[in-house]
Design an enzyme around this catalytic site. Structure first.
Site, PDB file in Angstrom:
ATOM      1  N   GLU A   1       0.837  -1.192   0.000  1.00 37.24           N
ATOM      2  CA  GLU A   1       0.000   0.000   0.000  1.00 37.24           C
ATOM      3  C   GLU A   1       0.875   1.246   0.000  1.00 37.24           C
ATOM      4  OE1 GLU A   1      -3.582  -0.502   2.313  1.00 37.24           O
ATOM      5  OE2 GLU A   1      -3.360   1.535   3.115  1.00 37.24           O
TER       6      GLU A   1
ATOM      7  N   ASP B   1       0.032   5.299   0.721  1.00 39.09           N
ATOM      8  CA  ASP B   1      -1.091   6.093   1.212  1.00 39.09           C
ATOM      9  C   ASP B   1      -0.851   7.586   1.221  1.00 39.09           C
ATOM     10  OD1 ASP B   1      -2.523   3.786   1.939  1.00 39.09           O
ATOM     11  OD2 ASP B   1      -1.635   3.737   3.939  1.00 39.09           O
TER      12      ASP B   1
ATOM     13  N   GLU C   1      -3.282  10.065   3.344  1.00 39.78           N
ATOM     14  CA  GLU C   1      -4.451  10.061   4.220  1.00 39.78           C
ATOM     15  C   GLU C   1      -4.526  11.394   4.956  1.00 39.78           C
ATOM     16  OE1 GLU C   1      -4.980   5.519   5.706  1.00 39.78           O
ATOM     17  OE2 GLU C   1      -3.144   6.499   6.384  1.00 39.78           O
TER      18      GLU C   1
END
Length: 294
Positions: free
Chosen positions: A115, A117, A119
């Site tokens: 992953e 990210d 965020e």
């Protein structure tokens, strides 16, 4: 001509205007200009919470309330590329709420996924949003894996207007960009510390009260619902999983050979000097034998 009485005031105002106008140094190169925008339906479709997702005039609005959040997913997986969107966040009380834009292969490799990210960690009205960048390699994201978090405050208010956020993932590096300003570069130092399997692109809004805001001190408060995230100006310039090995992703730098130019590196250093609020490599409580890239 201004009278002498007003000259000191004018002299005070002029430097303030110059400082504000020049607040963000120029990166000198704009990778987003090399990638064409696409319509939401050309690259994405709803993944969950369809009743909490609306597409109007090129803008995708997703929202979280007591009943559900929402998310979308790219139509294809990619093994490298530039992935961006302009995002506008909700002002006010948003503690516990995550608004995200990220790459993942969780659906293909549950419990063992990669992953990358971006965020936005919701907040209370008296404090700024935190932008968290993270890289997982073969982990589930359930706190039992090794996160590589770097967190930033921003040099602008992300609730006032749309700003461009992007992930550039190549076989040699990952670069996170905000309005074409590089804020973090994660180089490939070994296969064990770098995501190499194809990933999809996602956006979502969801309740992460257990950890999102000051390690869970402040929870999502549904008296303030709905919590809204807005996305537009989608950009995907990458190599899909089925493209030949000769396919190469865009470059973050004007040289086209990877890395950052000297000017881009200087701007990244400026961001990290002024706006970095957490770096996993500098966290003395972390077991750095698990993060050899540090």
């Amino acid at each position: 001509m201004a009278s002498p009485l007003y000259l000191p005031l004018i002299l005070l105002i002029i430097p303030l205007m110059i400082t504000t106008a020049q607040n963000t140094p120029s990166p000198g190169y704009y990778p987003s200009s090399r990638v064409s925008s696409i319509g939401f339906g050309q690259g994405y479709s709803n993944l969950w919470g369809p009743q909490h997702q609306r597409v109007e005039q090129g803008t995708v609005t997703i929202w979280l309330d007591r009943s559900s959040g929402s998310g979308y997913k790219s139509l294809q997986p990619y093994r490298s590329g530039y992935f961006g969107a302009a995002i506008k966040l909700q002002p006010g009380y948003t503690a516990g709420v995550i608004t995200s834009f990220y790459l993942s292969n969780n659906e293909a490799h549950p419990g063992d996924h990669d992953e990358i990210d971006i965020e936005f960690l919701g907040t209370t009205p008296d404090k700024p949003y935190t932008l968290q960048t993270n890289v997982y390699i073969r982990g589930s994201g359930d706190r039992n894996i090794i996160g590589r978090e770097m967190k930033f405050h921003l040099w602008f208010d992300p609730t006032q207007d749309f700003h461009d956020y992007a992930i550039l993932w190549t076989p040699s590096e990952i670069i996170f960009l905000v309005d074409d300003v590089p804020i973090r570069r994660y180089p490939r130092k070994s296969d064990a510390t770098f995501p190499l399997r194809p990933m999809w692109v996602y956006g979502s809004i969801w309740d992460a009260s257990s950890w999102a805001t000051e390690d869970g001190k402040y929870k999502a408060d549904y008296n303030y619902q709905p919590f809204i995230g807005r996305y537009k100006n989608f950009k995907i310039g990458g190599c899909t999983a089925d493209r030949p090995a000769s396919c190469s992703p865009p470059s973050a730098s004007p040289s086209g050979s990877g890395g950052l130019s000297q000017q881009q590196s200087s701007v990244m250093e400026w961001v990290q000097r002024n706006y970095l609020v957490y770096d996993y490599c500098r966290d003395g409580k972390r077991d750095h034998t698990q993060t050899p890239e540090c």
